[in-house]
Design a protein around this motif. Structure first.
Motif, PDB file in Angstrom:
ATOM      1  N   ILE A  98       0.868  -1.171   0.000  1.00 61.31           N
ATOM      2  CA  ILE A  98       0.000   0.000   0.000  1.00 61.31           C
ATOM      3  C   ILE A  98       0.908   1.225   0.000  1.00 61.31           C
ATOM      4  CG2 ILE A  98      -1.760   1.294   1.241  1.00 61.31           C
ATOM      5  CD1 ILE A  98      -2.707  -1.368   2.410  1.00 61.31           C
ATOM      6  N   MET A  99       0.693   2.098  -0.975  1.00 61.06           N
ATOM      7  CA  MET A  99       1.533   3.283  -1.110  1.00 61.06           C
ATOM      8  C   MET A  99       0.672   4.534  -1.147  1.00 61.06           C
ATOM      9  SD  MET A  99       4.051   1.929  -4.117  1.00 61.06           S
ATOM     10  CE  MET A  99       2.694   1.259  -5.069  1.00 61.06           C
ATOM     11  N   GLN A 100       1.174   5.581  -0.532  1.00 61.32           N
ATOM     12  CA  GLN A 100       0.539   6.885  -0.678  1.00 61.32           C
ATOM     13  C   GLN A 100       1.019   7.498  -1.980  1.00 61.32           C
ATOM     14  OE1 GLN A 100       1.699   8.444   3.238  1.00 61.32           O
ATOM     15  NE2 GLN A 100      -0.474   8.913   3.475  1.00 61.32           N
ATOM     16  N   ASP A 101       0.371   8.568  -2.398  1.00 64.69           N
ATOM     17  CA  ASP A 101       0.693   9.136  -3.705  1.00 64.69           C
ATOM     18  C   ASP A 101       2.141   9.592  -3.828  1.00 64.69           C
ATOM     19  OD1 ASP A 101       0.086  11.191  -1.926  1.00 64.69           O
ATOM     20  OD2 ASP A 101      -0.869  12.440  -3.435  1.00 64.69           O
ATOM     21  N   THR A 118       4.827   8.209  -2.786  1.00 61.58           N
ATOM     22  CA  THR A 118       5.702   7.083  -3.106  1.00 61.58           C
ATOM     23  C   THR A 118       5.155   6.274  -4.274  1.00 61.58           C
ATOM     24  OG1 THR A 118       4.597   5.676  -1.463  1.00 61.58           O
ATOM     25  CG2 THR A 118       6.596   6.826  -0.765  1.00 61.58           C
ATOM     26  N   GLY A 119       3.845   6.206  -4.385  1.00 57.64           N
ATOM     27  CA  GLY A 119       3.216   5.387  -5.418  1.00 57.64           C
ATOM     28  C   GLY A 119       3.325   5.963  -6.806  1.00 57.64           C
ATOM     29  N   VAL A 120       3.182   7.267  -6.943  1.00 57.37           N
ATOM     30  CA  VAL A 120       3.261   7.883  -8.265  1.00 57.37           C
ATOM     31  C   VAL A 120       4.651   7.646  -8.880  1.00 57.37           C
ATOM     32  CG1 VAL A 120       3.164  10.040  -9.568  1.00 57.37           C
ATOM     33  CG2 VAL A 120       1.409   9.532  -7.859  1.00 57.37           C
ATOM     34  N   PRO A 121       5.748   7.887  -8.153  1.00 56.63           N
ATOM     35  CA  PRO A 121       7.060   7.578  -8.736  1.00 56.63           C
ATOM     36  C   PRO A 121       7.214   6.092  -9.082  1.00 56.63           C
ATOM     37  CG  PRO A 121       7.334   8.999  -6.835  1.00 56.63           C
ATOM     38  CD  PRO A 121       5.893   8.581  -6.860  1.00 56.63           C
ATOM     39  N   CYS A 122       6.595   5.217  -8.317  1.00 52.69           N
ATOM     40  CA  CYS A 122       6.654   3.787  -8.609  1.00 52.69           C
ATOM     41  C   CYS A 122       5.982   3.482  -9.946  1.00 52.69           C
ATOM     42  CB  CYS A 122       5.995   3.007  -7.477  1.00 52.69           C
ATOM     43  SG  CYS A 122       6.015   1.225  -7.734  1.00 52.69           S
ATOM     44  N   ILE A 123       4.809   4.063 -10.177  1.00 47.05           N
ATOM     45  CA  ILE A 123       4.102   3.858 -11.444  1.00 47.05           C
ATOM     46  C   ILE A 123       4.897   4.480 -12.593  1.00 47.05           C
ATOM     47  CG2 ILE A 123       1.948   4.229 -12.716  1.00 47.05           C
ATOM     48  CD1 ILE A 123       1.797   2.291 -10.285  1.00 47.05           C
ATOM     49  N   VAL A 124       5.528   5.622 -12.358  1.00 50.73           N
ATOM     50  CA  VAL A 124       6.381   6.239 -13.375  1.00 50.73           C
ATOM     51  C   VAL A 124       7.529   5.296 -13.720  1.00 50.73           C
ATOM     52  CG1 VAL A 124       8.010   8.139 -13.817  1.00 50.73           C
ATOM     53  CG2 VAL A 124       5.775   8.614 -12.793  1.00 50.73           C
TER      54      VAL A 124
END
Length: 181
Positions: A83-86, A88-94
Motif C-alpha cells: 500500500i503506497m501513498q501518492d 511514493t506510489g506515483v514515482p513507482c508507477i512512473v
C-alpha cells in the motif's frame, strides 16, 4: 511451494477449510523464544519457501536467531500486498511505465513488467479552496482540482488499467476539503 518443515496444515472454520502454515509444527525449533515480529517473518518465510528465493537455510537462520549476535544472513520478506501513498506510489508507477517503454524499445513484451505483489495506491490530499461561500463553490473547486491534476489522474488510471497486480479499482482517489479529516 516447498514445505521443508512440514508446517502446512488445515484450519477448520465452520464448514470451511483453509490451508495454513502453522508455527506449532516447529515446536522442536523453540519458536516460542522468538519475538512476535520474528514469528511474523518466520510465517512469511514458510509461506513463500520455494527453494530459490526463500530456502530452508533462510528459515533455519531465522530459527537460530541470536539477539546478541550481529546479523549474518539476509532474509527475504515477501509482502502479501503493498500500500503506497501518492508521494511514493506515483514515482513507482512512473518507474514501471519507464521500464515498460524500455522493454518495448528492446523488442520485448511490456506486459512482463509488473509488481510481484498486489499494489494499492491511495491518493489522499486536500483540495485547494479557491472559492467559498457560494452555492456552487464545491463544484467550482472540484473543476479547478481536475484541471490542475487531470494529467496525473489520467496517468494513474492508465496504470490501474494496464499494470497487473495494480488492479482497476485499487487506485483510490479521495479528495477532502480542509477540515474534513
Amino acid at each position: 511451494m516447498t514445505d521443508s518443515f512440514k508446517a502446512k496444515t488445515l484450519l477448520d472454520v465452520g464448514a470451511q477449510k483453509y490451508e495454513i502454515l502453522s508455527l506449532a509444527a516447529l515446536k522442536s525449533q523453540n519458536v516460542d523464544r522468538l519475538p512476535f515480529s520474528l514469528k511474523i517473518l518466520l510465517e512469511n518465510l514458510l509461506r513463500f519457501e520455494d527453494g530459490v528465493n526463500v530456502t530452508r537455510a533462510d528459515i533455519e537462520a531465522l530459527l537460530k536467531w541470536d539477539p546478541k549476535a550481529a546479523p549474518s544472513h539476509e532474509i527475504a520478506f515477501t509482502p502479501a500486498r503493498v500500500i503506497m501513498q501518492d508521494f511514493t506510489g506515483v514515482p513507482c508507477i512512473v518507474d514501471l511505465a519507464a521500464m515498460r517503454e524500455a522493454i518495448v524499445k528492446l523488442g520485448g513484451d511490456p506486459q512482463k513488467v509488473n509488481p510481484l505483489a498486489p499494489a494499492e495506491l491511495v491518493i489522499d490530499h486536500s483540495v485547494q479552496v479557491d472559492e467559498y461561500g457560494a452555492a456552487n463553490s464545491l463544484q467550482h473547486n472540484n473543476e479547478i482540482e481536475f484541471q490542475r491534476n487531470g494529467e496525473r489522474y489520467s496517468f494513474l488510471r492508465w496504470g490501474a488499467d494496464r499494470i497487473q497486480q495494480f488492479r482497476r479499482g485499487a487506485a483510490q482517489y479521495r479528495h477532502r476539503a480542509p477540515g474534513q479529516y
